[in-house]
Write an enzyme that holds these catalytic residues in place. Structure first.
Site, PDB file in Angstrom:
ATOM      1  N   GLY A  92     -22.086 -10.250  22.493  1.00  0.00           N
ATOM      2  CA  GLY A  92     -22.321  -8.834  22.221  1.00  0.00           C
ATOM      3  C   GLY A  92     -22.643  -8.508  20.777  1.00  0.00           C
ATOM      4  N   TYR A 123     -35.977  -6.651  23.004  1.00  0.00           N
ATOM      5  CA  TYR A 123     -35.832  -5.306  22.436  1.00  0.00           C
ATOM      6  C   TYR A 123     -36.166  -4.188  23.403  1.00  0.00           C
ATOM      7  CZ  TYR A 123     -35.090  -7.810  18.137  1.00  0.00           C
ATOM      8  OH  TYR A 123     -34.566  -8.649  17.180  1.00  0.00           O
ATOM      9  N   PHE A 411     -43.135  -7.297   8.382  1.00  0.00           N
ATOM     10  CA  PHE A 411     -42.075  -6.882   7.468  1.00  0.00           C
ATOM     11  C   PHE A 411     -40.784  -7.554   7.879  1.00  0.00           C
ATOM     12  CE2 PHE A 411     -42.890  -3.590  10.673  1.00  0.00           C
ATOM     13  CZ  PHE A 411     -41.692  -3.540  11.349  1.00  0.00           C
TER      14      PHE A 411
END
Length: 411
Positions: A92, A123, A411
């Site tokens: 987690g 994601y 980035f």
């Protein structure tokens, strides 16, 4: 011992970054690159999860302003340096780091969060949707020719030192940011990332070279950064031009830069990655097939403050739709929202109890936000559900942009 998450302290950076290198395979960043990343890291926005004195999880963010449709620059948290130690997976840690980040972004008043994903599947479950794609090309210059527009021959080209030419190139980049959704306005220091050139990462190619395009009065209107990788076969030279960046303010300068790159002696292939999917080069080449275009995902975007994000951009057509949004991870976004777009493309987004016209998740709304992925295409995949006839076409036209959104650098 219990795991502890805390904001990064300056004296912890090296241990924190060592952990990150391990999480990404254990290859060390070159010293000059590591030092630059240290200067760009924002400690107050960087989190570490610690097991005693061992860093086992990390996540950070850069404070960017992102170009969105309508040329506005919107505050966006650029998520980076996310990693979990291989010894501590499935506990987690990643979820807790992302949870903390999104809460912090909301508190800071940033309506958007963005990232580039080493594994996109990770994601999506946190509400990030693919918002831009990038194009890669491998062009056989023995068979592919360029048709250049009028004025190309009037553009002056000169080779320049990459570092000394940086201010002129940055002015070009800054002007282009407002023309292309998805591009970040570079903060001071970020321009250094564009010319880092560690010898160990050249892969046998030359040091970085810079070509600038000028008007007759000497004003710089474009640039290309590239490397040349020599190679030889029994039949002769077989070199490759590796294009790292190419930006220009008008079609003639764009064509002049590409024409130069196509004609470098002893090279027969031009490779370019991270280009916009609607790159004008696709219309200049004589044979797109022999340019071998390939497309992959690039920027992933999440709406942190849904109403603020939708009101921050402008739209391509009027609309009045009620959107029911699913967002279990950020429940403050969940529910029905009425989006009203006027004839000027300006929007107002408010909560409503009216019946929904469309249903979708925050991930799909993030994908459509920059205008490059249409709600209609997402609906065709079963990811957007139309509840009122005509609402899908109305909303899809409003969200769609004139140019493909593009992230010019990572980035």
């Amino acid at each position: 011992m219990a795991l502890e998450m805390r904001v990064l302290q300056q004296d912890e950076w090296d241990v924190w970054f060592d952990h990150l290198e391990l999480a990404f395979g254990g290859v060390a960043e070159p010293p000059e690159g590591r030092e630059l990343l240290r200067t760009l890291t924002e400690p107050g926005r960087s989190l570490g999860t610690w097991d005693g004195e061992t860093c086992v999880g990390s996540a950070s963010a850069f404070s960017f302003r992102l170009s969105v449709p309508g040329a506005a620059l919107v505050p966006a948290a650029a998520v980076t340096f996310v990693g979990v130690a291989p010894t501590h997976r499935r506990r987690g840690i990643l979820t807790s780091l992302i949870r903390r980040q999104l809460d912090d972004f909301r508190a800071a008043g940033e309506p958007l969060a963005v990232l580039t994903a080493s594994d996109p599947a990770i994601y999506g479950r946190f509400g990030y949707g693919t918002a831009t794609y990038s194009l890669s090309l491998e062009i056989d210059t023995t068979r592919v020719r360029l048709a250049v527009p009028p004025g190309t021959d009037e553009v002056r080209l000169r080779l320049a030192d990459p570092e000394k030419s940086l201010p002129d190139c940055e002015r070009v980049y800054a002007e282009l940011v407002s023309r292309r959704p998805g591009a970040p306005a570079r903060r001071p220091g970020w321009e250094r990332m564009t010319i880092t050139d560690p010898p160990g990462e050249r892969g046998g190619a030359s040091p970085l070279k810079c070509l600038v395009a000028e008007r007759a009065d000497g004003e710089v209107i474009g640039y290309a950064r590239y490397r040349v990788k020599p190679d030889w076969t029994p039949s002769g030279s077989d070199g490759t031009v590796q294009v790292e960046a190419l930006d220009a303010l008008d079609p003639a300068a764009t064509a002049a830069l590409w024409r130069y790159l196509f004609s470098i002696d002893l090279t027969w292939t031009v490779r370019a990655a991270k280009r916009p999917v609607d790159d004008p080069l696709l219309h200049l080449v004589s044979d797109v097939r022999r340019s071998k275009p390939t497309v992959r995902d690039s920027l992933h975007l999440r709406l942190v403050d849904l109403a603020a994000a939708l009101e921050a951009r402008t739209y391509g057509a009027p609309a009045d739709v009620v959107i029911e949004v699913e967002d279990a991870f950020c429940p403050w976004n969940e529910g029905r929202w009425r989006l009203v777009v006027d004839a000027e493309g300006v929007a107002r987004c408010t909560r409503t109890a009216e019946p929904a016209d469309l249903e979708l998740s925050v991930r799909e709304l993030g994908s459509a936000y920059l205008g490059g992925i249409t709600l209609a295409s997402l609906a065709a995949a079963g990811l957007v559900r139309e509840l009122r006839p005509g609402a899908l076409t109305e909303a899809s036209r409003a969200f769609a942009g004139d140019v493909a959104p593009w992230l010019p650098h990572g980035f």
